[in-house]
Design an enzyme around this catalytic site. Structure first.
Site, PDB file in Angstrom:
ATOM      1  CG  ASP A   1      -1.847   1.139   1.328  1.00  0.00           C
ATOM      2  OD1 ASP A   1      -1.553   2.181   0.716  1.00  0.00           O
ATOM      3  OD2 ASP A   1      -2.883   1.019   2.005  1.00  0.00           O
TER       4      ASP A   1
ATOM      5  CE  LYS B   1      -7.229   8.526   2.351  1.00  0.00           C
ATOM      6  NZ  LYS B   1      -6.807   7.233   2.845  1.00  0.00           N
TER       7      LYS B   1
HETATM    8  C1  PLP Z   1      -7.289   5.984   3.018  1.00  0.00           C
HETATM    9  C2  PLP Z   1      -6.386   4.828   2.934  1.00  0.00           C
HETATM   10  C3  PLP Z   1      -6.830   3.600   2.432  1.00  0.00           C
HETATM   11  C4  PLP Z   1      -8.264   3.358   2.023  1.00  0.00           C
HETATM   12  O1  PLP Z   1      -8.626   4.124   0.949  1.00  0.00           O
HETATM   13  P1  PLP Z   1     -10.148   4.570   0.622  1.00  0.00           P
HETATM   14  O2  PLP Z   1      -9.971   5.355  -0.615  1.00  0.00           O
HETATM   15  O3  PLP Z   1     -10.653   5.333   1.799  1.00  0.00           O
HETATM   16  O4  PLP Z   1     -10.930   3.322   0.437  1.00  0.00           O
HETATM   17  C5  PLP Z   1      -5.914   2.576   2.346  1.00  0.00           C
HETATM   18  N1  PLP Z   1      -4.649   2.728   2.742  1.00  0.00           N
HETATM   19  C6  PLP Z   1      -4.182   3.876   3.247  1.00  0.00           C
HETATM   20  C7  PLP Z   1      -2.758   3.977   3.674  1.00  0.00           C
HETATM   21  C8  PLP Z   1      -5.035   4.975   3.354  1.00  0.00           C
HETATM   22  O5  PLP Z   1      -4.573   6.115   3.864  1.00  0.00           O
END
Ligand code: PLP
Length: 392
Positions: A174, A199
């Site tokens: 991620d 983000k």
């Molecule tokens: C926000 C976030 C997610 C999830 O993303 P969504 O777009 O809210 O589904 C996953 N991993 C990290 C590190 C995040 O900050």
């Protein structure tokens, strides 16, 4: 044109744009159609097949940014994460995950995986040995997040990539906190890169989206599930996301710069007990971060001194807003213990080192001096408030 030869801001601005052949407009036309003429079985276009012109175009931009062959855009970061994980796991398989993960991912694992007969182990730390000791004969996937949320721990990408190859596992990251501006895990041997595009890619706190980048083969395997799971992104939002990503490079580089300044300011401040930022030389992951990141990112966390109330401090801020999310152009703060990591419970938070007073700071693109002034005035108020509250 060879996309991998282009520089970051050129990719952000141009790669994957849909040409307006008819009117020669400067930006990608938006194709809202959810119904296309049938051409042949392989070329059926349909938004849930991730293959409308705007979806395909943005997929190319993500792929170019992450140095991969292919990319897919999803309706949310969690849709991208869930679909990628389930594409490589089946009943009886096992996955090794890094100890501290985004709260939503953690919940997905502990609340849902048992139903599907998928076994999982969380590591006890971030070193490659911590991952290797959890690997079993039925392990299929290694899953990491670096820098992690909310303590900005750093995992060694190259070591994890090698570990995956050694044991024949798929490695996934991620990469949301770093963004493709600061980190390209594929270059260090990681197989699949996932983003919450909500983000840094969106960057304006007005889009929910996700993305996955990898080689063609892995993307085909993820796509096979994605079209059945149905987590595609509607074209209007794809179009908005393309627009947002044109400025991702300049936004994130400004955020890197501001976060470094904030981290240094906070470290030197006598009201602050601890600062977590990979750009600080005393951060335990600093050397590894330096070797695998192009910038240290816009996220940091800190703790106030004992006796200074973290909630009061956040309420006293004027420019910096409280927010559940992160990575917008505006600076925001959050208490992980009260929000994103509340579900973990006090004991698990303690084990992960997430103190109750920890404040996560998503640094925006404002002038750094204005952010510093805001923190200073809030600290001043809390210091005075703290005196009043002990007397009463
Ligand atoms: C926000 C976030 C997610 C999830 O993303 P969504 O777009 O809210 O589904 C996953 N991993 C990290 C590190 C995040 O900050």
């Amino acid at each position: 044109m060879r996309h991998n030869k282009l520089g970051l801001n050129t990719i952000c601005t141009h790669v994957g744009e849909v040409r307006d052949e008819r009117y020669k407009g400067a930006v990608s036309p938006l194709y809202m159609s959810s119904s296309y003429a049938f051409e042949d079985v392989d070329a059926k276009r349909y938004p849930r097949y991730f293959n409308t012109p705007n979806q395909e175009g943005l997929g190319k931009k993500i792929a170019a940014l992450e140095h991969t062959e292919a990319g897919l855009i999803f309706g949310s970061g969690m849709a991208a994460i869930t679909t990628s994980l389930m594409a490589f796991l089946r009943a009886g398989d096992h996955i090794v995950l890094q100890q501290i993960l985004y709260g939503g991912t953690y919940n997905l694992i502990v609340e849902e995986f048992e139903k599907f007969g998928i076994e999982y182990s969380f590591t006890e730390g971030w070193r490659p040995e911590d991952f290797e000791e959890k690997i079993r004969p039925n392990t299929k996937v290694l899953y990491i997040e670096t820098p992690s949320n909310p303590l900005l721990t750093i995992t060694d990408l190259e070591a994890i990539g090698k570990l995956g190859k050694k044991h024949g596992l798929i490695s996934m990251i991620d990469n949301t906190f770093a963004s493709p501006v600061n980190q390209n895990p594929i270059d260090f041997g990681i197989d699949i890169v996932i983003h919450s595009a909500t983000k840094y890619m969106g960057g304006h706190s007005d889009i929910l989206a996700g993305a996955v980048a990898s080689n063609k083969e892995n993307i085909a395997q993820i796509f096979a599930l994605a079209k059945n799971f149905g987590g595609s992104l509607s074209d209007y939002t794809v179009w908005l996301l393309e627009r947002s990503m044109k400025t991702m490079g300049i936004r994130v580089r400004t955020q890197n710069h501001n976060a470094q300044k904030m981290a240094e300011f906070l470290s030197a401040n006598e009201d602050i007990a601890k600062v977590y930022y990979p750009g600080l030389p005393d951060h335990p992951g600093h050397e590894i971060a330096k070797s695998q990141m192009k910038g240290f990112g816009g996220m940091l966390s800190f703790e106030l001194n004992e006796g200074l109330d973290a909630s009061r401090f956040q309420k006293a801020l004027q420019l910096i807003k409280p927010s559940m999310s992160l990575a917008g152009v505006e600076s925001t703060v959050l208490s992980p213990a009260l929000t994103s990591h509340a579900l973990l419970g006090a004991e698990e938070r303690e084990r992960q080192g997430i103190r109750d007073g920890l404040i996560r700071f998503s640094v925006g693109i404002e002038e750094a001096d204005d952010l510093i002034a805001d923190i200073e005035q809030a600290l001043h108020k809390v210091r005075n408030g703290a005196v009043v509250s002990t007397k009463s």
